[in-house]
Design a protein around this motif. Structure first.
Motif, PDB file in Angstrom:
ATOM      1  N   SER A   1       0.896  -1.285  -0.026  1.00  0.00           N
ATOM      2  CA  SER A   1      -0.045  -0.075  -0.035  1.00  0.00           C
ATOM      3  C   SER A   1       0.748   1.257   0.049  1.00  0.00           C
ATOM      4  O   SER A   1       0.461   2.308  -0.524  1.00  0.00           O
ATOM      5  N   GLN A   2       2.027   1.193   0.711  1.00  0.00           N
ATOM      6  CA  GLN A   2       3.127   2.427   0.737  1.00  0.00           C
ATOM      7  C   GLN A   2       3.504   2.627  -0.374  1.00  0.00           C
ATOM      8  O   GLN A   2       3.689   3.684  -0.927  1.00  0.00           O
ATOM      9  N   SER A   3       4.145   1.321  -1.111  1.00  0.00           N
ATOM     10  CA  SER A   3       4.630   1.717  -2.418  1.00  0.00           C
ATOM     11  C   SER A   3       3.924   2.164  -3.539  1.00  0.00           C
ATOM     12  O   SER A   3       4.229   3.081  -4.417  1.00  0.00           O
ATOM     13  N   ARG A   4       2.554   1.740  -3.603  1.00  0.00           N
ATOM     14  CA  ARG A   4       1.596   2.124  -4.750  1.00  0.00           C
ATOM     15  C   ARG A   4       1.038   3.541  -4.059  1.00  0.00           C
ATOM     16  O   ARG A   4       0.689   4.358  -5.196  1.00  0.00           O
ATOM     17  N   LEU A   5       0.959   3.778  -2.893  1.00  0.00           N
ATOM     18  CA  LEU A   5       0.413   5.155  -2.507  1.00  0.00           C
ATOM     19  C   LEU A   5       1.287   6.271  -3.090  1.00  0.00           C
ATOM     20  O   LEU A   5       1.022   7.240  -3.617  1.00  0.00           O
ATOM     21  N   TRP A   6       2.940   6.136  -2.673  1.00  0.00           N
ATOM     22  CA  TRP A   6       3.697   7.184  -3.336  1.00  0.00           C
ATOM     23  C   TRP A   6       4.076   7.003  -4.891  1.00  0.00           C
ATOM     24  O   TRP A   6       4.286   7.838  -5.328  1.00  0.00           O
TER      25      TRP A   6
ATOM     26  N   THR B   1      -2.324  -6.409  -5.052  1.00  0.00           N
ATOM     27  CA  THR B   1      -3.803  -5.699  -5.201  1.00  0.00           C
ATOM     28  C   THR B   1      -3.990  -5.386  -3.653  1.00  0.00           C
ATOM     29  O   THR B   1      -4.943  -4.427  -3.849  1.00  0.00           O
ATOM     30  N   LEU B   2      -4.197  -6.112  -2.899  1.00  0.00           N
ATOM     31  CA  LEU B   2      -4.760  -5.833  -1.418  1.00  0.00           C
ATOM     32  C   LEU B   2      -3.826  -4.205  -1.046  1.00  0.00           C
ATOM     33  O   LEU B   2      -4.467  -3.420  -0.601  1.00  0.00           O
ATOM     34  N   GLY B   3      -2.785  -4.159  -1.562  1.00  0.00           N
ATOM     35  CA  GLY B   3      -2.088  -3.003  -1.345  1.00  0.00           C
ATOM     36  C   GLY B   3      -2.544  -1.767  -2.146  1.00  0.00           C
ATOM     37  O   GLY B   3      -2.651  -0.617  -1.778  1.00  0.00           O
ATOM     38  N   ASN B   4      -3.080  -2.178  -3.598  1.00  0.00           N
ATOM     39  CA  ASN B   4      -3.514  -1.104  -4.145  1.00  0.00           C
ATOM     40  C   ASN B   4      -4.995  -0.653  -3.556  1.00  0.00           C
ATOM     41  O   ASN B   4      -5.147   0.548  -3.406  1.00  0.00           O
ATOM     42  N   VAL B   5      -5.784  -1.679  -3.033  1.00  0.00           N
ATOM     43  CA  VAL B   5      -6.784  -1.229  -2.356  1.00  0.00           C
ATOM     44  C   VAL B   5      -6.592  -0.278  -1.040  1.00  0.00           C
ATOM     45  O   VAL B   5      -7.105   0.663  -0.637  1.00  0.00           O
ATOM     46  N   LEU B   6      -5.651  -0.814  -0.189  1.00  0.00           N
ATOM     47  CA  LEU B   6      -5.387  -0.163   0.964  1.00  0.00           C
ATOM     48  C   LEU B   6      -4.515   1.113   0.826  1.00  0.00           C
ATOM     49  O   LEU B   6      -4.723   2.022   1.693  1.00  0.00           O
ATOM     50  N   SER B   7      -3.894   1.324  -0.293  1.00  0.00           N
ATOM     51  CA  SER B   7      -3.376   2.794  -0.682  1.00  0.00           C
ATOM     52  C   SER B   7      -4.342   3.929  -0.648  1.00  0.00           C
ATOM     53  O   SER B   7      -4.080   4.857   0.027  1.00  0.00           O
ATOM     54  N   ALA B   8      -5.532   3.746  -1.266  1.00  0.00           N
ATOM     55  CA  ALA B   8      -6.534   4.684  -1.325  1.00  0.00           C
ATOM     56  C   ALA B   8      -7.170   4.783  -0.211  1.00  0.00           C
ATOM     57  O   ALA B   8      -7.649   5.773   0.196  1.00  0.00           O
ATOM     58  N   GLN B   9      -7.369   3.594   0.526  1.00  0.00           N
ATOM     59  CA  GLN B   9      -8.094   3.514   2.128  1.00  0.00           C
ATOM     60  C   GLN B   9      -7.190   4.402   3.114  1.00  0.00           C
ATOM     61  O   GLN B   9      -7.745   5.475   3.658  1.00  0.00           O
ATOM     62  N   PHE B  10      -5.725   4.212   3.135  1.00  0.00           N
ATOM     63  CA  PHE B  10      -4.762   5.139   3.961  1.00  0.00           C
ATOM     64  C   PHE B  10      -4.817   6.551   3.395  1.00  0.00           C
ATOM     65  O   PHE B  10      -4.828   7.547   4.307  1.00  0.00           O
ATOM     66  N   TYR B  11      -4.936   6.782   2.032  1.00  0.00           N
ATOM     67  CA  TYR B  11      -4.739   8.117   1.667  1.00  0.00           C
ATOM     68  C   TYR B  11      -5.793   8.919   2.132  1.00  0.00           C
ATOM     69  O   TYR B  11      -5.795  10.085   2.242  1.00  0.00           O
ATOM     70  N   ALA B  12      -6.992   8.391   1.869  1.00  0.00           N
ATOM     71  CA  ALA B  12      -8.363   8.880   2.085  1.00  0.00           C
ATOM     72  C   ALA B  12      -8.437   9.222   3.735  1.00  0.00           C
ATOM     73  O   ALA B  12      -8.949  10.324   4.077  1.00  0.00           O
ATOM     74  N   ALA B  13      -8.022   8.407   4.467  1.00  0.00           N
ATOM     75  CA  ALA B  13      -7.915   8.769   5.809  1.00  0.00           C
ATOM     76  C   ALA B  13      -6.563   9.869   6.368  1.00  0.00           C
ATOM     77  O   ALA B  13      -6.931  10.770   7.176  1.00  0.00           O
ATOM     78  N   ALA B  14      -5.824   9.789   5.386  1.00  0.00           N
ATOM     79  CA  ALA B  14      -5.060  11.056   5.807  1.00  0.00           C
ATOM     80  C   ALA B  14      -5.251  12.340   5.147  1.00  0.00           C
ATOM     81  O   ALA B  14      -5.241  13.212   5.919  1.00  0.00           O
ATOM     82  N   GLU B  15      -5.806  12.208   4.099  1.00  0.00           N
ATOM     83  CA  GLU B  15      -6.626  13.581   3.775  1.00  0.00           C
ATOM     84  C   GLU B  15      -7.673  13.918   4.657  1.00  0.00           C
ATOM     85  O   GLU B  15      -7.852  15.397   4.618  1.00  0.00           O
ATOM     86  N   ALA B  16      -8.577  13.038   5.068  1.00  0.00           N
ATOM     87  CA  ALA B  16      -9.588  13.523   6.143  1.00  0.00           C
ATOM     88  C   ALA B  16      -9.087  14.163   7.315  1.00  0.00           C
ATOM     89  O   ALA B  16      -9.489  15.022   7.725  1.00  0.00           O
ATOM     90  N   ALA B  17      -7.710  13.816   7.749  1.00  0.00           N
ATOM     91  CA  ALA B  17      -7.051  14.476   8.941  1.00  0.00           C
ATOM     92  C   ALA B  17      -6.388  15.344   8.659  1.00  0.00           C
ATOM     93  O   ALA B  17      -6.081  16.276   9.559  1.00  0.00           O
ATOM     94  N   ASN B  18      -6.156  15.623   7.278  1.00  0.00           N
ATOM     95  CA  ASN B  18      -5.208  16.807   7.114  1.00  0.00           C
ATOM     96  C   ASN B  18      -5.692  17.429   5.599  1.00  0.00           C
ATOM     97  O   ASN B  18      -5.016  17.176   4.495  1.00  0.00           O
ATOM     98  N   PRO B  19      -6.876  18.159   5.725  1.00  0.00           N
ATOM     99  CA  PRO B  19      -7.386  18.735   4.246  1.00  0.00           C
ATOM    100  C   PRO B  19      -6.320  19.307   3.472  1.00  0.00           C
ATOM    101  O   PRO B  19      -5.638  20.018   4.125  1.00  0.00           O
ATOM    102  N   GLY B  20      -6.339  19.178   2.142  1.00  0.00           N
ATOM    103  CA  GLY B  20      -5.454  19.975   1.327  1.00  0.00           C
ATOM    104  C   GLY B  20      -4.053  19.261   1.085  1.00  0.00           C
ATOM    105  O   GLY B  20      -3.231  20.009   0.739  1.00  0.00           O
TER     106      GLY B  20
END
Length: 503
Positions: A297-302, A423-442
């Motif tokens: 999830s972290q490799s795919r997020l970045w 593929t589990l990482g792909n799914v989690l990458s968006a889930q983690f990013y959405a949570a990070a964005e919710a905590a840090n708008p912008g």
């Protein structure tokens, strides 16, 4: 037991854990060297070294006195929650290790070293036949290892649990079915909308300049070059050689600069995770990533959610054009952004776009299951590969190089559980990013300014620093407030590609 005795007991345990970590690091060093600088004629000797070291580490990991120390520590009431988790994870690892015969561990390690070296020659030659006897032995050894864990009726469940604890082949299959049902029609619609311009990517990009640019970006991401380095290899990877030695590799194509750039961003994502683990957990049972899926999830997020975003190219296109002024003389920022988000049916997993990537993983997952179940013989794997690609992606590889020889995983590791984490990482990458964005708008505005501090800090606090302190499912729920869910990932893909392609 007195306080002094307790202290001595804990010191003995931590010393043992450090020794295991050091032996593991030495093994990783041998593997890193084999994949980067080892002379071709040295493969046999390296295989012996790896086999010997694997045997030594297995002996220490299964030492009877060590088991007694773990039993004694498990009964203590004075341990902190973190220390208690260290003991629990160590006990779990000990029990797994003691089930595997030392001879099998040595044989597997030595064989895989030989297999990898053979693959580095067979792949460029397009000679799958050369790898059949190696792969047959790998399959046999993989099945032998799984047989020591009879609680898993399906060998695939054993290997999936090893890499993604708590998951089963059936659960993974359900996630894959949901993704296939949603992404195939979306990819079809995007492809039908027409491909963007990509001609400029084939104009010849200097290797050293490509590497320098990628390294500049990951320095901005936060990759610490005082605790790591980047080198060239056949198949990019990240490895930890010690508590403060986390290295990455990449590969370069002069007529496709996105290969090196996105391989670098991908492996740096893995490395940021490893470099972000709390220092007090290093050289303990908690000192590593918690699962393949979370790691990926972290490799795919970045790589994707950051590196293929519009904000990323708003930040870096000027630098990119300054690095390659002749090649990009007539290219706009928008064209570059669209080019790195081209959707097309392709043969290569690591080059695949976000919409078709998971079809590559699903193909491999299904082939692995058939190999382990006996439904597919190794000698028929390449033919089965071609048939699966024609069915899932409508393509057939022109040679074995881009067929079953494409990925290193089956030639450098056991068969089973090697691919679902992507593929589990792909799914989690968006889930983690959405949570990070919710905590840090912008966050997108941050990225456009090359400021990754808030995103990296959130990931460090909620994912990286914990190592194996929590189980994968507990970590995901603590960080995002929900269990693994494909909904954020599908939302991200629909919004992104809907905006890019008008579908």
């Amino acid at each position: 037991m007195t306080t002094t005795q307790h202290d001595k007991q804990w010191q003995a345990l931590t010393a043992h854990w450090q020794e295991l970590a050091d032996l593991g690091g030495i093994g990783s060093l041998l593997g890193w060297d084999q994949s980067t600088f080892l002379p071709a004629g040295a493969a046999e000797g390296r295989s012996r070294q790896q086999s010997l070291l694997a045997g030594l580490r297995h002996a220490r990991a299964t030492d009877a006195e060590y088991g007694k120390q773990l039993d004694a520590a498990a009964g203590r009431s004075d341990l902190s929650p973190e220390q208690a988790r260290m003991v629990a994870v160590a006990r779990q690892d000990f029990e797994k290790a003691t089930r595997l015969p030392a001879a099998l561990v040595r044989d597997l390690s030595g064989h895989l070293g030989q297999s990898y070296s053979a693959w580095t020659e067979a792949r460029p030659a397009g000679d799958f036949g050369r790898m059949v006897p190696y792969l047959e032995k790998t399959l046999d050894l993989s099945l032998q290892a799984a047989s020591y864990f009879p609680e898993f009726a399906d060998p695939m469940d054993y290997y999936i649990n090893e890499s993604d604890e708590g998951m089963t082949a059936e659960q993974v299959g359900q996630v894959f079915a949901e993704l296939r049902g949603a992404l195939v029609p979306l990819a079809d619609a995007v492809i039908a909308a027409g491909a963007p311009r990509t001609d400029f990517l084939a104009r010849g990009f200097d290797q050293n300049k490509q590497l320098a640019f990628g390294e500049r970006v990951i320095r901005d991401y936060g990759y610490d070059f005082t605790r790591g380095r980047q080198d060239l290899t056949h198949h990019p990877f990240m490895t930890r050689l010690g508590g403060h030695d986390v290295r990455i590799t990449t590969r370069v194509k002069e007529n496709d600069p996105t290969e090196a750039l996105y391989s670098t961003l991908h492996e740096a994502g893995h490395a940021l995770y490893e470099q972000g683990i709390a220092s007090e957990y290093l050289d303990t049972p908690l000192g590593g990533g918690v699962s393949a899926g979370v790691h990926e999830s972290q490799s795919r997020l970045w790589e994707n959610l950051v590196g293929r975003s519009r904000a990323f190219w708003a930040a870096y296109f000027g630098d990119w054009r300054d690095t390659f002024p002749e090649q990009l003389r007539d290219v706009t920022e928008e064209e570059m952004h669209r080019a790195v988000n081209t959707v097309s049916r392709s043969l290569i997993r690591t080059d695949a776009d976000e919409l078709t990537y998971n079809l590559h993983v699903i193909t491999r997952f299904e082939l692995e299951r058939n190999l382990l179940s006996g439904k597919l013989a190794v000698r028929d794997l390449n033919d089965a590969w071609h048939a699966a690609y024609e069915q899932n992606l409508g393509l057939r590889a022109p040679s074995d190089t881009d067929g079953a020889l494409q990925d290193v995983h089956w030639y450098f590791g056991t068969i089973g559980g090697a691919f679902q984490g992507y593929t589990l990482g792909n799914v989690l990458s968006a889930q983690f990013y959405a949570a990070a964005e919710a905590a840090n708008p912008g966050l997108e505005a941050d990225i456009a300014r090359k400021d990754f501090s808030r995103l990296r800090s959130w990931l460090t606090e909620n994912v990286y620093r914990h190592g194996r302190l929590y189980t994968p499912s507990d970590l995901v729920e603590r960080a995002t407030g929900q269990a693994l869910s494909a909904a954020p990932y599908l939302k991200y893909l629909r919004e992104k590609y809907g905006a890019l392609y008008g579908v």
